[in-house]
Design a protein around this motif. Structure first.
Motif, PDB file in Angstrom:
ATOM      1  N   PRO A  17       0.811  -1.224   0.000  1.00 34.49           N
ATOM      2  CA  PRO A  17       0.000   0.000   0.000  1.00 34.49           C
ATOM      3  C   PRO A  17       0.844   1.274   0.000  1.00 34.49           C
ATOM      4  CG  PRO A  17      -0.139  -1.127   2.127  1.00 34.49           C
ATOM      5  CD  PRO A  17       0.554  -2.054   1.188  1.00 34.49           C
ATOM      6  N   ARG A  18       2.050   1.189   0.569  1.00 33.73           N
ATOM      7  CA  ARG A  18       2.916   2.371   0.562  1.00 33.73           C
ATOM      8  C   ARG A  18       3.346   2.706  -0.859  1.00 33.73           C
ATOM      9  NH1 ARG A  18       6.360   0.671   4.058  1.00 33.73           N
ATOM     10  NH2 ARG A  18       5.093   1.303   5.809  1.00 33.73           N
ATOM     11  N   LEU A  19       3.649   1.676  -1.664  1.00 33.12           N
ATOM     12  CA  LEU A  19       3.986   1.908  -3.066  1.00 33.12           C
ATOM     13  C   LEU A  19       2.824   2.583  -3.787  1.00 33.12           C
ATOM     14  CD1 LEU A  19       5.791  -1.436  -4.008  1.00 33.12           C
ATOM     15  CD2 LEU A  19       6.822   0.850  -3.857  1.00 33.12           C
ATOM     16  N   ARG A  20       1.611   2.123  -3.519  1.00 35.50           N
ATOM     17  CA  ARG A  20       0.442   2.715  -4.155  1.00 35.50           C
ATOM     18  C   ARG A  20       0.255   4.166  -3.703  1.00 35.50           C
ATOM     19  NH1 ARG A  20      -3.237  -0.476  -2.151  1.00 35.50           N
ATOM     20  NH2 ARG A  20      -3.714   0.980  -0.478  1.00 35.50           N
ATOM     21  N   ASP A  21       0.431   4.415  -2.390  1.00 35.63           N
ATOM     22  CA  ASP A  21       0.250   5.768  -1.869  1.00 35.63           C
ATOM     23  C   ASP A  21       1.309   6.722  -2.419  1.00 35.63           C
ATOM     24  OD1 ASP A  21      -1.910   4.854  -0.446  1.00 35.63           O
ATOM     25  OD2 ASP A  21      -0.837   4.693   1.470  1.00 35.63           O
ATOM     26  N   LEU A  22       2.555   6.247  -2.530  1.00 32.25           N
ATOM     27  CA  LEU A  22       3.617   7.090  -3.081  1.00 32.25           C
ATOM     28  C   LEU A  22       3.309   7.458  -4.529  1.00 32.25           C
ATOM     29  CD1 LEU A  22       6.789   5.339  -1.616  1.00 32.25           C
ATOM     30  CD2 LEU A  22       6.090   7.703  -1.184  1.00 32.25           C
ATOM     31  N   ARG A  23       2.856   6.479  -5.295  1.00 34.54           N
ATOM     32  CA  ARG A  23       2.529   6.751  -6.706  1.00 34.54           C
ATOM     33  C   ARG A  23       1.400   7.767  -6.818  1.00 34.54           C
ATOM     34  NH1 ARG A  23      -1.458   4.939  -9.664  1.00 34.54           N
ATOM     35  NH2 ARG A  23      -1.922   3.118  -8.367  1.00 34.54           N
ATOM     36  N   ARG A  24       0.338   7.540  -6.060  1.00 35.38           N
ATOM     37  CA  ARG A  24      -0.793   8.456  -6.121  1.00 35.38           C
ATOM     38  C   ARG A  24      -0.425   9.838  -5.616  1.00 35.38           C
ATOM     39  NH1 ARG A  24      -5.563   4.390  -3.893  1.00 35.38           N
ATOM     40  NH2 ARG A  24      -5.805   3.178  -5.827  1.00 35.38           N
ATOM     41  N   GLY A  25       0.434   9.876  -4.569  1.00 36.31           N
ATOM     42  CA  GLY A  25       0.854  11.157  -4.031  1.00 36.31           C
ATOM     43  C   GLY A  25       1.669  11.979  -5.014  1.00 36.31           C
ATOM     44  N   ARG A  26       2.310  11.290  -5.959  1.00 36.26           N
ATOM     45  CA  ARG A  26       3.075  11.990  -7.005  1.00 36.26           C
ATOM     46  C   ARG A  26       2.212  12.280  -8.225  1.00 36.26           C
ATOM     47  NH1 ARG A  26       5.556  10.754  -2.414  1.00 36.26           N
ATOM     48  NH2 ARG A  26       7.804  11.107  -2.449  1.00 36.26           N
ATOM     49  N   GLY A  27       0.932  11.908  -8.156  1.00 39.41           N
ATOM     50  CA  GLY A  27       0.025  12.177  -9.259  1.00 39.41           C
ATOM     51  C   GLY A  27       0.296  11.336 -10.500  1.00 39.41           C
ATOM     52  N   LEU A  28       0.832  10.133 -10.311  1.00 38.39           N
ATOM     53  CA  LEU A  28       1.175   9.269 -11.436  1.00 38.39           C
ATOM     54  C   LEU A  28       0.140   8.162 -11.595  1.00 38.39           C
ATOM     55  CD1 LEU A  28       5.001   8.826 -10.757  1.00 38.39           C
ATOM     56  CD2 LEU A  28       3.959  10.226 -12.535  1.00 38.39           C
ATOM     57  N   THR A  29      -0.198   7.873 -12.849  1.00 39.45           N
ATOM     58  CA  THR A  29      -1.055   6.721 -13.108  1.00 39.45           C
ATOM     59  C   THR A  29      -0.218   5.457 -13.017  1.00 39.45           C
ATOM     60  OG1 THR A  29      -0.612   6.714 -15.487  1.00 39.45           O
ATOM     61  CG2 THR A  29      -2.455   8.101 -14.702  1.00 39.45           C
ATOM     62  N   LEU A  30      -0.887   4.336 -12.915  1.00 43.38           N
ATOM     63  CA  LEU A  30      -0.186   3.054 -12.881  1.00 43.38           C
ATOM     64  C   LEU A  30       0.677   2.893 -14.136  1.00 43.38           C
ATOM     65  CD1 LEU A  30      -0.196   0.532 -10.970  1.00 43.38           C
ATOM     66  CD2 LEU A  30      -1.790  -0.501 -12.585  1.00 43.38           C
ATOM     67  N   GLU A  31       0.131   3.282 -15.281  1.00 42.17           N
ATOM     68  CA  GLU A  31       0.845   3.120 -16.553  1.00 42.17           C
ATOM     69  C   GLU A  31       2.075   4.016 -16.627  1.00 42.17           C
ATOM     70  OE1 GLU A  31      -2.390   3.544 -16.197  1.00 42.17           O
ATOM     71  OE2 GLU A  31      -3.093   1.538 -16.799  1.00 42.17           O
ATOM     72  N   SER A  32       1.944   5.276 -16.217  1.00 40.87           N
ATOM     73  CA  SER A  32       3.090   6.191 -16.320  1.00 40.87           C
ATOM     74  C   SER A  32       4.187   5.827 -15.333  1.00 40.87           C
ATOM     75  CB  SER A  32       2.637   7.641 -16.104  1.00 40.87           C
ATOM     76  OG  SER A  32       2.092   7.817 -14.802  1.00 40.87           O
ATOM     77  N   ALA A  33       3.823   5.434 -14.115  1.00 37.79           N
ATOM     78  CA  ALA A  33       4.828   5.031 -13.129  1.00 37.79           C
ATOM     79  C   ALA A  33       5.542   3.767 -13.576  1.00 37.79           C
ATOM     80  CB  ALA A  33       4.172   4.820 -11.765  1.00 37.79           C
ATOM     81  N   ALA A  34       4.784   2.812 -14.104  1.00 37.97           N
ATOM     82  CA  ALA A  34       5.388   1.563 -14.573  1.00 37.97           C
ATOM     83  C   ALA A  34       6.356   1.838 -15.713  1.00 37.97           C
ATOM     84  CB  ALA A  34       4.294   0.598 -15.020  1.00 37.97           C
ATOM     85  N   ARG A  35       5.974   2.703 -16.632  1.00 38.76           N
ATOM     86  CA  ARG A  35       6.850   3.010 -17.767  1.00 38.76           C
ATOM     87  C   ARG A  35       8.156   3.639 -17.284  1.00 38.76           C
ATOM     88  NH1 ARG A  35       3.496   5.782 -20.182  1.00 38.76           N
ATOM     89  NH2 ARG A  35       4.181   7.868 -19.583  1.00 38.76           N
ATOM     90  N   ARG A  36       8.083   4.572 -16.346  1.00 38.21           N
ATOM     91  CA  ARG A  36       9.288   5.232 -15.835  1.00 38.21           C
ATOM     92  C   ARG A  36      10.202   4.253 -15.097  1.00 38.21           C
ATOM     93  NH1 ARG A  36       7.298  11.105 -13.448  1.00 38.21           N
ATOM     94  NH2 ARG A  36       5.981  11.687 -15.220  1.00 38.21           N
ATOM     95  N   ALA A  37       9.608   3.258 -14.453  1.00 36.73           N
ATOM     96  CA  ALA A  37      10.392   2.278 -13.691  1.00 36.73           C
ATOM     97  C   ALA A  37      10.853   1.108 -14.549  1.00 36.73           C
ATOM     98  CB  ALA A  37       9.580   1.764 -12.513  1.00 36.73           C
ATOM     99  N   GLY A  38      10.417   1.062 -15.812  1.00 37.92           N
ATOM    100  CA  GLY A  38      10.810  -0.043 -16.682  1.00 37.92           C
ATOM    101  C   GLY A  38      10.043  -1.318 -16.393  1.00 37.92           C
ATOM    102  N   LEU A  39       8.807  -1.170 -15.902  1.00 34.14           N
ATOM    103  CA  LEU A  39       7.974  -2.322 -15.568  1.00 34.14           C
ATOM    104  C   LEU A  39       6.722  -2.315 -16.430  1.00 34.14           C
ATOM    105  CD1 LEU A  39       7.991  -1.954 -11.670  1.00 34.14           C
ATOM    106  CD2 LEU A  39       9.439  -3.475 -13.024  1.00 34.14           C
ATOM    107  N   SER A  40       6.031  -3.421 -16.464  1.00 34.25           N
ATOM    108  CA  SER A  40       4.713  -3.448 -17.082  1.00 34.25           C
ATOM    109  C   SER A  40       3.701  -2.967 -16.044  1.00 34.25           C
ATOM    110  CB  SER A  40       4.359  -4.858 -17.546  1.00 34.25           C
ATOM    111  OG  SER A  40       4.135  -5.698 -16.423  1.00 34.25           O
ATOM    112  N   PRO A  41       2.593  -2.353 -16.480  1.00 40.87           N
ATOM    113  CA  PRO A  41       1.567  -1.947 -15.514  1.00 40.87           C
ATOM    114  C   PRO A  41       1.063  -3.123 -14.684  1.00 40.87           C
ATOM    115  CG  PRO A  41       1.181  -0.892 -17.631  1.00 40.87           C
ATOM    116  CD  PRO A  41       2.289  -1.890 -17.846  1.00 40.87           C
ATOM    117  N   ALA A  42       0.965  -4.295 -15.301  1.00 40.18           N
ATOM    118  CA  ALA A  42       0.491  -5.468 -14.562  1.00 40.18           C
ATOM    119  C   ALA A  42       1.456  -5.838 -13.444  1.00 40.18           C
ATOM    120  CB  ALA A  42       0.303  -6.645 -15.510  1.00 40.18           C
TER     121      ALA A  42
END
Length: 199
Positions: A17-42
């Motif tokens: 949940p902390r990973l989810r909260d950090l992402r949302r707190g930065r205003g990032l969608t799952l897709e944009s955060a995954a792309r920046r980290a080199g991961l798939s959204p899934a």
């Protein structure tokens, strides 16, 4: 070694949940955060729901994307004035077979960990990111790939390299390896910047 069927290790329950909260707190969608980290959204979704445990490379990648430290992702508090980190003060965190012991103060630009790397885990995961990494093998043998060159390190051996060099880390023997690991988001200064005069 932890498998997908094992229950989430103690200390990791709050990471998802902390990973989810950090992402949302930065205003990032799952897709944009995954792309920046080199991961798939899934893959990122599985990390945020606790269905998959993050390895050290993934924690570093996500901490960079969210502009924070691995310590904050793991739930550490703000830096304390006491500079000494006593043995046994922090519970180790286990994820995907890796074990992390905090070896430095949280919230610092330089992140220090004592890491146990299991045999065969994440050996094909290549990372590239800004910063520097230093590691020192305490026990076992470690296989470190830097670009096209593979190095095997034993107890007492160290490596210090720019994280922008494609790299991957794996234990070289079935018994795994233990290492001291330091990472910083700062880039190495260019010893010969363009336009400078060499002595």
């Amino acid at each position: 070694m932890t498998t997908s069927a094992d229950p989430a290790p103690e200390g990791l329950d709050a990471v998802a949940p902390r990973l989810r909260d950090l992402r949302r707190g930065r205003g990032l969608t799952l897709e944009s955060a995954a792309r920046r980290a080199g991961l798939s959204p899934a893959h990122l979704s599985r990390l945020e729901t606790g269905n998959r445990q993050p390895s050290l490379p993934l924690l570093l990648a996500l901490a960079r994307v969210y502009g924070t430290t691995v310590g904050e992702v793991l739930g550490e508090q703000a830096p304390e004035r006491e500079p000494v980190i006593r043995a046994g003060r922090h519970e180790p965190v286990r994820a995907d077979g890796w074990t992390y012991h905090q070896a430095g103060a949280p919230g610092r630009a330089m992140q220090a960990l004592r890491v146990t790397v299991p045999y065969g885990a994440q050996g094909d995961l290549v990372r590239v990111h800004p910063g520097e990494e230093w590691l020192h093998v305490v026990e076992g043998r470690l296989r470190l790939a830097l670009g096209d060159t593979v190095h095997e390190l034993g107890p007492g051996d160290s490596a210090h390299f720019d994280s922008e060099t494609p790299h991957r880390i794996a234990a070289a023997e079935p018994g795994g390896a233990e290492l001291l690991f330091v990472h910083t988001l700062l880039r190495s200064p260019d010893p010969h910047p363009r336009g400078s005069v060499r002595p």
